[in-house]
Design an enzyme around this catalytic site. Sequence first.
Site, mmCIF file in Angstrom:
data_model
loop_
_atom_site.group_PDB
_atom_site.id
_atom_site.type_symbol
_atom_site.label_atom_id
_atom_site.label_comp_id
_atom_site.label_asym_id
_atom_site.label_seq_id
_atom_site.Cartn_x
_atom_site.Cartn_y
_atom_site.Cartn_z
ATOM 1 N N HIS A 139 74.819 74.122 24.244
ATOM 2 C CA HIS A 139 76.224 74.539 24.335
ATOM 3 C C HIS A 139 76.367 75.803 25.181
ATOM 4 C CE1 HIS A 139 80.352 74.938 22.475
ATOM 5 N NE2 HIS A 139 80.157 76.155 22.926
ATOM 6 N N GLU A 140 75.548 76.784 24.891
ATOM 7 C CA GLU A 140 75.665 78.060 25.616
ATOM 8 C C GLU A 140 75.138 77.955 27.041
ATOM 9 O OE1 GLU A 140 77.573 79.982 24.273
ATOM 10 O OE2 GLU A 140 77.488 79.263 22.214
ATOM 11 N N HIS B 45 77.940 76.926 29.224
ATOM 12 C CA HIS B 45 78.747 78.082 29.624
ATOM 13 C C HIS B 45 78.051 78.864 30.741
ATOM 14 C CE1 HIS B 45 81.569 77.330 26.509
ATOM 15 N NE2 HIS B 45 80.838 77.770 25.511
#
Length: 248
Positions: free
Chosen positions: A127-128, A131
């Site tokens: 998920h990160e 980003h």
Amino acid sequence: MEQGEAASPPAAEEKRGGEEEDDDDDFGYRLFPDRNKKPQSFLVRSFFTFHNRCQLMLRMTLDTNPYAQLLLEAMKQSGCTVFNDRHFSCENCDGCVSGGFDSATSQIVLCQNNIRQQSHMNRVVTHELIHAFDHCRAHVDWFNNVKHLACSEIRAANLSGDCTLMNEIARFKFGLKGHHQTCVRDRAIRSILAVRKVSKETAEKAVDEVFDACFNDLEPFGRIPHSKTDAKRAYRDFQNRDRYNANL
């Protein structure tokens, strides 16, 4: 986003309800108190089980998880090579978050007190990294443009495995047609509310205005990886695409 993820100054992974807009926005840093503390020495940190466990699980993810491996390779090709010691930090966080991306330092924060299983670590890192990939490839205004944040949150929820069928069943959430899109939308909104002092209406409006374009932006996977098998295929296709382009 899991019980705590998101993006931007430690964009937090999961969310807290809507917050008022009257107070100064701290951009979610309140959820990551260790960000403002003096780093501990390696010797001191080595005595804390949470930190050791976090480091071991992180290494396992980076070495074996196809979601993470694809993203790391894509970032390297984009000129943003990720280094374990420089770009990941295991820290204690607020109980409602599992991780975040700090755009000010280009660091991924992993909440060592809230990540207890390898599968959870895999999702948070993926998920990160999405980003971080967005931060690398685009001019994302994390601090001032909520639509930019919304777009990256949509992509992270869509591509990281946050909304797989098994994860939704584990959350006691069931649905038929369109449930994946509903999950992505809901988790993106929750992520924004965790790290921005905006109303729920503002977060919903930002997500809805960019949803179609950002949901259909599947880079670097080229598909929605609904399982580890899908992610392995995507990683293999990504590597083959790179070899093909190198021979042009």
